[in-house]
Design a protein around this motif. Structure first.
Motif, short mmCIF file in Angstrom:
data_model
loop_
_atom_site.label_atom_id
_atom_site.label_comp_id
_atom_site.label_asym_id
_atom_site.label_seq_id
_atom_site.Cartn_x
_atom_site.Cartn_y
_atom_site.Cartn_z
N PHE A 130 43.85 11.65 63.57
CA PHE A 130 44.54 11.00 62.45
C PHE A 130 43.61 11.01 61.25
O PHE A 130 42.51 10.44 61.29
N ILE A 131 44.04 11.66 60.13
CA ILE A 131 43.12 11.81 59.00
C ILE A 131 43.65 11.28 57.67
O ILE A 131 42.90 11.18 56.71
N PHE A 132 44.95 10.92 57.60
CA PHE A 132 45.51 10.55 56.29
C PHE A 132 46.83 9.81 56.52
O PHE A 132 47.55 10.09 57.46
N ALA A 205 31.40 16.30 59.20
CA ALA A 205 31.37 14.99 59.85
C ALA A 205 32.72 14.30 59.71
O ALA A 205 33.41 14.45 58.69
N GLU A 206 33.09 13.54 60.73
CA GLU A 206 34.31 12.76 60.67
C GLU A 206 34.05 11.49 59.89
O GLU A 206 33.09 10.76 60.18
N PRO A 207 34.86 11.18 58.86
CA PRO A 207 34.59 9.98 58.04
C PRO A 207 34.81 8.70 58.84
O PRO A 207 35.56 8.68 59.81
N ALA A 208 34.14 7.65 58.39
CA ALA A 208 34.26 6.36 59.08
C ALA A 208 35.62 5.73 58.86
O ALA A 208 36.08 4.93 59.69
N THR A 209 36.28 6.06 57.75
CA THR A 209 37.62 5.54 57.45
C THR A 209 38.47 6.68 56.90
O THR A 209 37.95 7.74 56.54
N ILE A 210 39.79 6.46 56.83
CA ILE A 210 40.67 7.49 56.30
C ILE A 210 41.47 6.96 55.12
O ILE A 210 41.72 5.75 55.01
N PRO A 211 41.90 7.84 54.20
CA PRO A 211 42.64 7.39 53.02
C PRO A 211 44.06 6.93 53.37
O PRO A 211 44.71 7.48 54.26
N PHE A 212 44.53 5.93 52.62
CA PHE A 212 45.89 5.42 52.77
C PHE A 212 46.47 5.18 51.38
O PHE A 212 46.04 4.27 50.67
N PHE A 213 47.45 6.02 50.98
CA PHE A 213 48.18 5.83 49.73
C PHE A 213 49.41 4.98 50.04
O PHE A 213 50.36 5.45 50.66
N ASP A 214 49.39 3.74 49.59
CA ASP A 214 50.42 2.76 49.94
C ASP A 214 51.35 2.53 48.74
O ASP A 214 50.95 1.96 47.73
N PHE A 222 45.56 2.08 46.81
CA PHE A 222 44.78 2.98 47.66
C PHE A 222 43.88 2.14 48.55
O PHE A 222 43.20 1.22 48.08
N ALA A 223 43.90 2.45 49.84
CA ALA A 223 43.07 1.70 50.78
C ALA A 223 42.42 2.68 51.75
O ALA A 223 42.67 3.90 51.70
N ARG A 224 41.59 2.16 52.61
CA ARG A 224 40.99 2.97 53.67
C ARG A 224 41.26 2.27 55.00
O ARG A 224 41.23 1.05 55.09
N LEU A 225 41.59 3.06 56.02
CA LEU A 225 41.88 2.51 57.35
C LEU A 225 40.71 2.81 58.30
O LEU A 225 40.10 3.85 58.21
#
Length: 225
Positions: A130-132, A205-214, A222-225
């Protein structure tokens, strides 16, 4: 059943990354029809809305734990496996490609999975990441709470160039080099997701969080999950 086609629906999109392409890393894309209500004529990744039956489809292997955990942040509990199933189902329906492991179904096969089951496979989410996440802005004829999954082409249980079993929902199915993808007629959010994929390839590298356009409210956040 809600007949409002503009109502927000959960959805899953699958980005298949092929690193052995002669022109560099490539992703699978197809073009939506000119008469489509949602994103007509745009090049998109395989994907679509969650079906009620997706939650009951067994997975041969579950989602990686990190992705499963992120999927239920600000979302209903238990939705993670259903979203993975939806992504695999849409890939099969739109491209004819198999993301699964050899195996027999333990019980009756749902009607929309019979052709998949006939190949001798069960859907597998082991390779999905899950990336976005993005929610369609208000005012569109179709609105989706879309989760984007990334998977390596090596996870496919078939020839990645065989689209003979694809439906006609997407035309011009092709492996598009990342370096050339932005020359196509793309939705804005697809451009943003492609940039995220490219960034992850660059860093390795796999990011610690992923983008969330709400876009659930009157103002996009914009948030990060």
């Amino acid at each position: 059943m809600n007949s409002d086609k503009s109502a927000l629906r959960d959805a899953a999109t699958l980005i298949i990354l092929r690193k052995d392409h002669p022109e560099g890393p490539a992703v699978l894309m197809g073009q939506r029809g000119a008469g489509a209500a949602f994103m007509p004529s745009k090049y998109v990744f395989p994907g679509g809305a969650l079906d009620p039956g997706d939650a009951g489809v067994p997975l041969a292997a579950p989602l990686p734990a990190a992705s499963a955990t992120r999927l239920v942040q600000d979302a209903p509990a238990g939705i993670a496996p259903a979203l993975a199933v939806a992504a695999i189902r849409e890939l099969w329906e739109e491209t004819g490609l198999i993301l699964g492991l050899p195996g027999a179904w333990a019980g009756p096969v749902p009607e929309d999975w019979r052709s998949f089951a006939a190949t001798g496979h069960l859907p597998s989410a082991a390779g999905l990441r899950f990336i976005f996440r993005a929610i369609t802005p208000p005012g569109r004829p179709r609105r989706f709470d879309a989760r984007f999954f990334l998977v390596a082409a090596e996870a496919l249980a078939c020839d990645p160039d065989d689209f003979s079993r694809a439906s006609d929902e997407l035309s011009f199915l092709q492996w598009v080099p990342l370096a050339l993808a932005r020359e196509l007629n793309l939705p804005f959010i697809t451009e943003v997701v492609l940039a995220e994929v490219q960034a992850q390839l660059t860093t390795g590298a796999e990011p610690a969080t992923i983008p969330f356009f709400d876009n659930r409210g009157p103002r996009a956040t914009f948030a990060r999950l």
